[in-house]
Design a protein around this motif. Structure first.
Motif, PDB file in Angstrom:
ATOM      1  N   TYR A 260       0.824  -1.200   0.000  1.00 36.99           N
ATOM      2  CA  TYR A 260       0.000   0.000   0.000  1.00 36.99           C
ATOM      3  C   TYR A 260       0.863   1.257   0.000  1.00 36.99           C
ATOM      4  N   TRP A 261       1.821   1.327   0.900  1.00 36.91           N
ATOM      5  CA  TRP A 261       2.641   2.533   0.980  1.00 36.91           C
ATOM      6  C   TRP A 261       3.597   2.658  -0.202  1.00 36.91           C
ATOM      7  N   SER A 264       1.799   4.170  -2.993  1.00 39.60           N
ATOM      8  CA  SER A 264       1.323   5.538  -2.757  1.00 39.60           C
ATOM      9  C   SER A 264       2.319   6.594  -3.234  1.00 39.60           C
ATOM     10  N   THR A 266       5.474   7.875  -6.155  1.00 40.68           N
ATOM     11  CA  THR A 266       5.795   7.767  -7.586  1.00 40.68           C
ATOM     12  C   THR A 266       7.287   7.597  -7.859  1.00 40.68           C
ATOM     13  N   ARG A 292       2.851  11.895  -1.408  1.00 38.09           N
ATOM     14  CA  ARG A 292       1.880  10.928  -1.934  1.00 38.09           C
ATOM     15  C   ARG A 292       1.684  11.132  -3.434  1.00 38.09           C
ATOM     16  N   ARG A 293       1.258  10.077  -4.080  1.00 41.04           N
ATOM     17  CA  ARG A 293       0.853  10.153  -5.485  1.00 41.04           C
ATOM     18  C   ARG A 293      -0.298  11.158  -5.611  1.00 41.04           C
ATOM     19  N   TRP A 296      -4.151  10.752  -4.361  1.00 45.66           N
ATOM     20  CA  TRP A 296      -4.116   9.475  -3.638  1.00 45.66           C
ATOM     21  C   TRP A 296      -5.398   9.239  -2.836  1.00 45.66           C
ATOM     22  N   GLU A 297      -5.991  10.309  -2.290  1.00 41.68           N
ATOM     23  CA  GLU A 297      -7.201  10.129  -1.487  1.00 41.68           C
ATOM     24  C   GLU A 297      -8.349   9.544  -2.304  1.00 41.68           C
ATOM     25  N   ARG A 300      -6.916   5.450  -2.935  1.00 41.13           N
ATOM     26  CA  ARG A 300      -6.477   4.549  -1.872  1.00 41.13           C
ATOM     27  C   ARG A 300      -7.455   3.423  -1.554  1.00 41.13           C
TER      28      ARG A 300
END
Length: 372
Positions: A260-261, A264, A266, A292-293, A296-297, A300
């Motif tokens: 996951y991380w 997240s 790039t 974050r990418r 991302w929100e 995710r």
């Protein structure tokens, strides 16, 4: 009157359900405020107090049930005014009875209406005058503001109840009602017989789409996870940081949390460092130091869903642990995220909700539903 309003407070990490109603506090002038009532028996009216302390505040007039004509009143940051020909609907006894009823309901105990209906059922099963007197006493113990809603029938209101407990030739609690005739009493009896039939049919019925609530106790997934796989992990294996490697797009990750991380970010070098981190906590720490990418929100939840599907597809033994939770609500605690964790009622529990989704998909696969 206290309705179906819902609130809660958190004490020592435990979520305590509550409800509320408007009241006036008399502190010099009269202040419109919220009275908060909680399942543990505490009441908040400008400070948490016991029901007994609240009762004393009501009887002293500090919690006001009588609003005098011409008295000054205020709603904080909204308005001030004076009462003009107020019509008072509360008494100290009525307000305290409403609060005690609310505490009973919050604890799923019979309140005054529940106790009345139990007494009425006892009378209908054995129609002695002693049982009728007990039913009448239980009916009159319902706060007057709630009696007309006791049957949940806004057409008949409480007419069948007050007629039944008064009996032929008796008088109801309403002074305008005439003495109960035999015809009215027979109609009240017929009402309760029909009501019992409908309730029996309802209780025997099975919802078309299955039960609305789970029959398996809630499973709590606490934030305690080993850094190495264990022989018999139990529910702890359902945590995202449990060391169960997943392969995504040909790249192996030590856990769902690592994947996951890593996904997240790039920058390739940051991705690789996260993927190679020795623990899930380290992986999160590396990601926290990076950007974050973009968007991302919005990504995710779908990313986590795909990762959880991969985990349980690639680890059949862990899939069996997830399936063994049956239809339980899965409560996931995450001290680092109110989005993924339930966190004693302060979070959204998305990790738990997605685990329930993946569990349902595993059941669907086993059921062999075509096309899914």
């Amino acid at each position: 009157m206290i309705g179906r309003r819902v609130t809660y407070r958190t004490a020592d990490g435990v979520r305590i359900p509550g409800t509320w109603r408007h009241i006036f506090i008399r502190n010099g002038r009269y202040f419109l405020t919220d009275l908060l009532i909680y399942a543990d028996g505490l009441v908040d009216c400008w400070g948490l107090i016991t029901v007994e302390e609240f009762e004393e505040k009501v009887r002293s007039g500090w919690v006001a049930t009588t609003l005098p004509d011409g008295a000054g009143a205020s709603a904080h940051a909204m308005a001030t005014w004076k009462f003009g020909e107020p019509r008072n609907r509360l008494t100290p006894e009525l307000l305290v009875a409403e609060v005690r009823d609310a505490i009973d309901r919050l604890n799923r105990r019979p309140d005054s209406i529940g106790r009345c209906m139990a007494a009425v059922s006892a009378f209908l099963a054995d129609r002695t005058e002693e049982n009728r007197a007990a039913a009448r006493a239980a009916f009159l113990a319902i706060p007057a503001s709630r009696r007309r809603r006791a049957l949940g029938d806004m057409d008949s209101k409480d007419w069948p109840l007050r007629t039944l407990v008064a009996g032929p030739g008796g008088r109801t609690y309403l002074p305008q009602d005439p003495p109960v005739s035999q015809e009215s009493y027979d109609r009240a009896l017929a009402y309760f017989e029909e009501r019992a039939r409908r309730l029996a049919e309802h209780d025997a019925g099975i919802p078309t789409d299955g039960p609305a609530t789970p029959h398996t106790p809630t499973v709590h997934l606490f934030p305690l996870c080993p850094d190495e796989p264990v022989a018999d992990p139990g529910p702890v294996a359902l945590r995202d940081d449990y060391p169960a490697p997943v392969t995504i797009g040909g790249i192996p990750y030590p856990s769902v949390t690592h994947a996951y991380w890593a996904l997240s970010v790039t920058r390739p070098e940051v991705h690789d460092a996260i993927a190679a981190a020795d623990t899930a906590a380290t992986a999160r720490g590396l990601a926290a130091a990076a950007a974050r990418r973009e968007g991302w929100e919005h990504l995710r939840t779908a990313v986590m869903t795909s990762l959880l599907r991969a985990k349980y597809d690639q680890h059949p033994r862990l899939a069996e642990i997830l399936l063994a939770t049956d239809d339980a609500i899965l409560v996931y605690d995450d001290v680092n995220s109110a989005y993924w964790g339930e966190n004693a009622g302060s979070g959204r529990n998305w990790s738990g909700r997605l685990l329930e989704l993946v569990r349902s998909e595993l059941h669907t696969r086993r059921a062999g539903i075509p096309g899914l």
